[in-house]
Design a protein around this motif. Structure first.
Motif, PDB file in Angstrom:
ATOM      1  N   ALA A  50       6.548 -12.886   0.667  1.00 22.29           N
ATOM      2  CA  ALA A  50       6.036 -14.229   0.943  1.00 22.29           C
ATOM      3  C   ALA A  50       4.515 -14.304   0.986  1.00 22.29           C
ATOM      4  O   ALA A  50       3.930 -15.310   0.603  1.00 22.29           O
ATOM      5  CB  ALA A  50       6.629 -14.745   2.251  1.00 22.29           C
ATOM      6  N   ARG A  51       3.853 -13.242   1.430  1.00 25.06           N
ATOM      7  CA  ARG A  51       2.382 -13.258   1.530  1.00 25.06           C
ATOM      8  C   ARG A  51       1.712 -12.713   0.279  1.00 25.06           C
ATOM      9  O   ARG A  51       0.505 -12.534   0.239  1.00 25.06           O
ATOM     10  CB  ARG A  51       1.936 -12.481   2.758  1.00 25.06           C
ATOM     11  N   GLY A  52       2.465 -12.397  -0.755  1.00 25.92           N
ATOM     12  CA  GLY A  52       1.894 -11.894  -1.999  1.00 25.92           C
ATOM     13  C   GLY A  52       1.770 -10.385  -2.002  1.00 25.92           C
ATOM     14  O   GLY A  52       2.318  -9.694  -1.157  1.00 25.92           O
ATOM     15  N   SER A  53       1.021  -9.885  -2.958  1.00 24.96           N
ATOM     16  CA  SER A  53       0.879  -8.439  -3.115  1.00 24.96           C
ATOM     17  C   SER A  53      -0.092  -7.859  -2.092  1.00 24.96           C
ATOM     18  O   SER A  53      -0.960  -8.565  -1.553  1.00 24.96           O
ATOM     19  CB  SER A  53       0.374  -8.106  -4.523  1.00 24.96           C
ATOM     20  N   LEU A  54       0.027  -6.574  -1.842  1.00 24.32           N
ATOM     21  CA  LEU A  54      -0.900  -5.883  -0.943  1.00 24.32           C
ATOM     22  C   LEU A  54      -2.312  -5.945  -1.508  1.00 24.32           C
ATOM     23  O   LEU A  54      -3.278  -6.160  -0.770  1.00 24.32           O
ATOM     24  CB  LEU A  54      -0.459  -4.431  -0.738  1.00 24.32           C
ATOM     25  N   ASP A  55      -2.448  -5.801  -2.815  1.00 16.94           N
ATOM     26  CA  ASP A  55      -3.763  -5.881  -3.458  1.00 16.94           C
ATOM     27  C   ASP A  55      -4.409  -7.227  -3.162  1.00 16.94           C
ATOM     28  O   ASP A  55      -5.576  -7.290  -2.774  1.00 16.94           O
ATOM     29  CB  ASP A  55      -3.625  -5.674  -4.967  1.00 16.94           C
ATOM     30  N   SER A  61      -7.822 -12.198  -0.458  1.00 18.59           N
ATOM     31  CA  SER A  61      -7.423 -13.284   0.428  1.00 18.59           C
ATOM     32  C   SER A  61      -8.510 -13.711   1.403  1.00 18.59           C
ATOM     33  O   SER A  61      -8.418 -14.769   2.001  1.00 18.59           O
ATOM     34  CB  SER A  61      -6.178 -12.877   1.224  1.00 18.59           C
ATOM     35  N   GLY A  62      -9.515 -12.867   1.595  1.00 15.18           N
ATOM     36  CA  GLY A  62     -10.552 -13.179   2.572  1.00 15.18           C
ATOM     37  C   GLY A  62     -10.158 -12.762   3.979  1.00 15.18           C
ATOM     38  O   GLY A  62     -10.950 -12.884   4.908  1.00 15.18           O
ATOM     39  N   ILE A  63      -8.958 -12.261   4.173  1.00 17.37           N
ATOM     40  CA  ILE A  63      -8.514 -11.778   5.482  1.00 17.37           C
ATOM     41  C   ILE A  63      -9.190 -10.442   5.751  1.00 17.37           C
ATOM     42  O   ILE A  63      -9.213  -9.558   4.901  1.00 17.37           O
ATOM     43  CB  ILE A  63      -6.976 -11.612   5.520  1.00 17.37           C
ATOM     44  N   GLN A  64      -9.765 -10.307   6.916  1.00 16.15           N
ATOM     45  CA  GLN A  64     -10.400  -9.056   7.308  1.00 16.15           C
ATOM     46  C   GLN A  64      -9.352  -8.161   7.963  1.00 16.15           C
ATOM     47  O   GLN A  64      -8.723  -8.547   8.938  1.00 16.15           O
ATOM     48  CB  GLN A  64     -11.546  -9.312   8.295  1.00 16.15           C
ATOM     49  N   VAL A  65      -9.149  -6.975   7.407  1.00 12.92           N
ATOM     50  CA  VAL A  65      -8.198  -6.016   7.947  1.00 12.92           C
ATOM     51  C   VAL A  65      -8.996  -4.814   8.424  1.00 12.92           C
ATOM     52  O   VAL A  65      -9.773  -4.243   7.667  1.00 12.92           O
ATOM     53  CB  VAL A  65      -7.164  -5.583   6.878  1.00 12.92           C
ATOM     54  N   MET A  73      -1.176   0.803   6.491  1.00 14.58           N
ATOM     55  CA  MET A  73      -0.366   0.117   5.488  1.00 14.58           C
ATOM     56  C   MET A  73      -0.032   1.033   4.338  1.00 14.58           C
ATOM     57  O   MET A  73       0.967   0.868   3.657  1.00 14.58           O
ATOM     58  CB  MET A  73      -1.101  -1.113   4.953  1.00 14.58           C
ATOM     59  N   TYR A  74      -0.874   2.023   4.086  1.00 13.69           N
ATOM     60  CA  TYR A  74      -0.684   2.922   2.964  1.00 13.69           C
ATOM     61  C   TYR A  74       0.243   4.089   3.285  1.00 13.69           C
ATOM     62  O   TYR A  74       0.683   4.800   2.417  1.00 13.69           O
ATOM     63  CB  TYR A  74      -2.015   3.472   2.452  1.00 13.69           C
ATOM     64  N   VAL A  75       0.522   4.302   4.550  1.00 16.91           N
ATOM     65  CA  VAL A  75       1.341   5.457   4.970  1.00 16.91           C
ATOM     66  C   VAL A  75       2.801   5.091   4.993  1.00 16.91           C
ATOM     67  O   VAL A  75       3.253   4.081   5.277  1.00 16.91           O
ATOM     68  CB  VAL A  75       0.883   5.977   6.343  1.00 16.91           C
TER      69      VAL A  75
END
Length: 75
Positions: A50-55, A61-65, A73-75
């Motif tokens: 629903a939120r699209g791809s991880l890329d 997206s402009g979201i700061q992670v 997220m990669y593990v």
């Protein structure tokens, strides 16, 4: 190879990707459903995100992670 016929190297990579995705079962990895091998519609089919791809989420997206959350997220 032309646009309508993938190169042998691409076909080999694509087949390997299918083999790997077909064996992965993890709650943080999208479920592999299938693949289309027929040019020009060569594609992988996965569950809907629903939120699209991880890329897109991480880079567009402009979201700061936070770095730590991003690494998890990669593990």
């Amino acid at each position: 190879a032309s646009r309508s016929q993938p190169s042998p190297l691409f076909r080999q990579f694509f087949e390997r990707e299918i083999e790997i995705l077909a064996t992965i079962r993890h709650p943080n990895v999208v479920t592999f459903i299938g693949a289309c091998h027929t040019p020009p519609n060569v594609c992988l089919v996965t569950e809907f995100c629903a939120r699209g791809s991880l890329d897109h989420l991480l880079h567009k997206s402009g979201i700061q992670v936070r770095l730590r959350a991003s690494a998890n997220m990669y593990v």
